[in-house]
Write a protein that holds these residues in place. Structure first.
Motif, PDB file in Angstrom:
ATOM      1  N   UNK A  77       0.853  -1.183   0.000  1.00  0.00           N
ATOM      2  CA  UNK A  77       0.000   0.000   0.000  1.00  0.00           C
ATOM      3  C   UNK A  77       0.897   1.244   0.000  1.00  0.00           C
ATOM      4  N   UNK A  78       0.459   2.303  -0.701  1.00  0.00           N
ATOM      5  CA  UNK A  78       1.263   3.522  -0.859  1.00  0.00           C
ATOM      6  C   UNK A  78       2.672   3.172  -1.347  1.00  0.00           C
ATOM      7  N   UNK A  79       2.704   2.435  -2.454  1.00  0.00           N
ATOM      8  CA  UNK A  79       3.960   1.890  -2.969  1.00  0.00           C
ATOM      9  C   UNK A  79       4.945   2.941  -3.446  1.00  0.00           C
ATOM     10  N   UNK A  80       4.469   4.175  -3.680  1.00  0.00           N
ATOM     11  CA  UNK A  80       5.382   5.225  -4.131  1.00  0.00           C
ATOM     12  C   UNK A  80       6.470   5.521  -3.111  1.00  0.00           C
ATOM     13  N   UNK A  81       6.237   5.186  -1.822  1.00  0.00           N
ATOM     14  CA  UNK A  81       7.288   5.367  -0.818  1.00  0.00           C
ATOM     15  C   UNK A  81       8.452   4.416  -1.073  1.00  0.00           C
ATOM     16  N   UNK A  82       8.138   3.209  -1.543  1.00  0.00           N
ATOM     17  CA  UNK A  82       9.149   2.167  -1.673  1.00  0.00           C
ATOM     18  C   UNK A  82       9.868   2.182  -3.014  1.00  0.00           C
ATOM     19  N   UNK A  83       9.193   2.693  -4.063  1.00  0.00           N
ATOM     20  CA  UNK A  83       9.823   2.710  -5.382  1.00  0.00           C
ATOM     21  C   UNK A  83       9.506   4.051  -6.061  1.00  0.00           C
ATOM     22  N   UNK A  84      10.045   5.138  -5.488  1.00  0.00           N
ATOM     23  CA  UNK A  84       9.721   6.485  -5.985  1.00  0.00           C
ATOM     24  C   UNK A  84      10.458   6.813  -7.274  1.00  0.00           C
ATOM     25  N   UNK A  85      10.000   7.870  -7.929  1.00  0.00           N
ATOM     26  CA  UNK A  85      10.572   8.237  -9.224  1.00  0.00           C
ATOM     27  C   UNK A  85      11.889   8.990  -9.098  1.00  0.00           C
ATOM     28  N   UNK A  86      12.038   9.804  -8.063  1.00  0.00           N
ATOM     29  CA  UNK A  86      13.158  10.758  -8.055  1.00  0.00           C
ATOM     30  C   UNK A  86      14.188  10.519  -6.958  1.00  0.00           C
TER      31      UNK A  86
END
Length: 437
Positions: A299-308
């Motif tokens: 859940x809220x995977x952007x924390x674990x595999x962010x773009x920048x």
């Protein structure tokens, strides 16, 4: 082929129904989930209930699941009050709810909180000696990078030497140990002037100063983060999280929910999840399977595999996306901030569910990622989607669907209630083991 009441057979999962007069079911072969799925959508788009609906159907088919829960809403599955609630919109599905309740064995874990159901943190998983040499080195490198983040090591020459020394030391420990490798094990190896370590780090650290400095820094880290490193608890193993072998409960499928909120700041969460990912990589290497055998939801995977940025979780999650499919482990990445997700791993993800998205940054990234393959113009269709409306994109094919609701409403569970539920799931498991013995 025998179909259930919803029109799916034993190998199919219902994602939703066509958004036309026929409302024909849109199904996925469950084995396609080995090639991973992403569920994207802003707050209130219905992404969580879509992801959970898919996972519930897998659980009913005997496929265990692990949910990484940052907000505390996924812990609802362990809450008896939720199962007793009479949600009017689910009134006609009470039979399905009862089937699910009878089919699952729920475990809630609270790393960082000893009064709940903690999981002990390790630097390397048990069984690493049995892996090929390159896999041992990979896990040592990932653990070294995660520790480096905790120590705030950057790109200076000294920090690079410290990072290299950590990697060498962890590789040595992994090759020697018959159990998990802890932070205490690493500190002892560094301060004991081990001959093998001294020989392998001679050029980086001829005087031993690098090792002495690392001992001081790691010892300080251990004391500053006692709840993370010294919190005790059960061992972190995929076998226990998936309810396999001695952890199996007859007639039940394991649903493990790991609540990360007690770990504190994002730095601690990222470190803990990076070690979870290393354990998942070990399990994947040792348990090949052509069929789907488990699913993990972030859940809220952007924390674990962010773009920048490159947190401790990014490289191991990228590795797991590549390797888990050969072990029959499907990953589900859910985020309400799709603009912050790194799409460079999109080739590893076959099924994309895209709900309501309105942020310009996210729409631009989605256009670049998908328009050329699907012909979908995100800026035209995504902002106007209502709750539960998604576009499913698979290998260039696009289907608009109304998603199927999950059988429970996942709502924020208070912290003290999460602790209580975690303790209860542990007591129930212990009681069950005693009965079996």
């Amino acid at each position: 082929v025998i179909l259930d009441e919803n029109g799916a057979d034993g190998t199919s999962i219902i994602a939703g129904r066509e958004m036309n007069g026929r409302a024909k079911p849109i199904t996925l072969n469950r084995n396609v989930l080995k090639r991973h799925a992403a569920v994207l959508g802003g707050s209130g788009s219905g992404k969580t209930t879509l992801a959970l609906s898919i996972i519930e159907q897998l659980l009913l088919r005997g496929i265990p699941a692990v949910l990484l829960d940052r907000k505390g809403d996924l812990c609802s599955y362990a809450n008896p009050d939720v199962w007793r609630s009479t949600d009017g919109s689910l009134a006609d599905r009470s039979g399905e709810r009862e089937k699910l309740a009878d089919a699952i064995d729920v475990a809630v874990y609270t790393p960082g909180r000893a009064s709940g159901r903690p999981i002990s943190i390790t630097l390397l998983p048990n069984g690493i000696r049995e892996l090929p040499e390159h896999e041992q080195q990979l896990l040592a490198n990932l653990s070294s990078a995660a520790l480096g983040d905790m120590l705030h090591l950057k790109n200076s020459a000294t920090h690079q030497k410290q990072s290299g020394t950590l990697s060498v030391a962890l590789k040595i420990l992994g090759g020697r140990s018959n159990r998990e490798v802890t932070l205490g094990d690493l500190i002892h190896l560094l301060e004991d002037e081990d001959p093998e370590l001294t020989d392998l780090t001679q050029r980086m650290d001829p005087s031993g100063k690098i090792r002495r400095d690392l001992v001081a820094q790691l010892d300080s880290l251990r004391h500053r983060n006692a709840a993370l490193f010294e919190g005790g608890g059960e061992s972190l193993t995929m076998e226990s999280l998936l309810g396999l072998g001695p952890f199996a409960r007859e007639g039940r499928t394991r649903l493990s929910i790991i609540y990360t909120g007690f770990l504190g700041d994002n730095e601690n969460i990222l470190f803990w999840v990076s070690q979870f990912l290393s354990e998942a990589l070990r399990f994947s290497q040792r348990n090949p399977n052509e069929k789907l055998q488990a699913v993990i939801m972030f859940d809220e995977a952007d924390l674990y595999i962010p773009a920048t940025s490159k947190p401790a979780t990014k490289e191991p999650l990228e590795s797991l996306l590549k390797r888990a499919r050969s072990a029959g482990i499907g990953l589900v990445l859910a985020t309400q901030s799709p603009g912050d997700l790194d799409y460079r791993s999109r080739d590893q993800i076959t099924s994309w569910f895209i709900g309501r998205v309105r942020e310009d940054t996210a729409l631009k990234k989605l256009r670049a990622a998908f328009a050329s393959e699907s012909g979908l113009d995100p800026a035209r269709v995504l902002p106007n989607q209502t709750v539960g409306e998604f576009h499913l994109i698979q290998e260039g094919n696009v289907q608009a669907l109304k998603s199927r609701r999950s059988l429970i409403s996942a709502e924020q569970v208070p912290f003290d209630r999460i602790e209580q539920l975690a303790r209860q799931t542990r007591r129930q498991e212990v009681s069950q083991l005693k009965l079996e013995l």
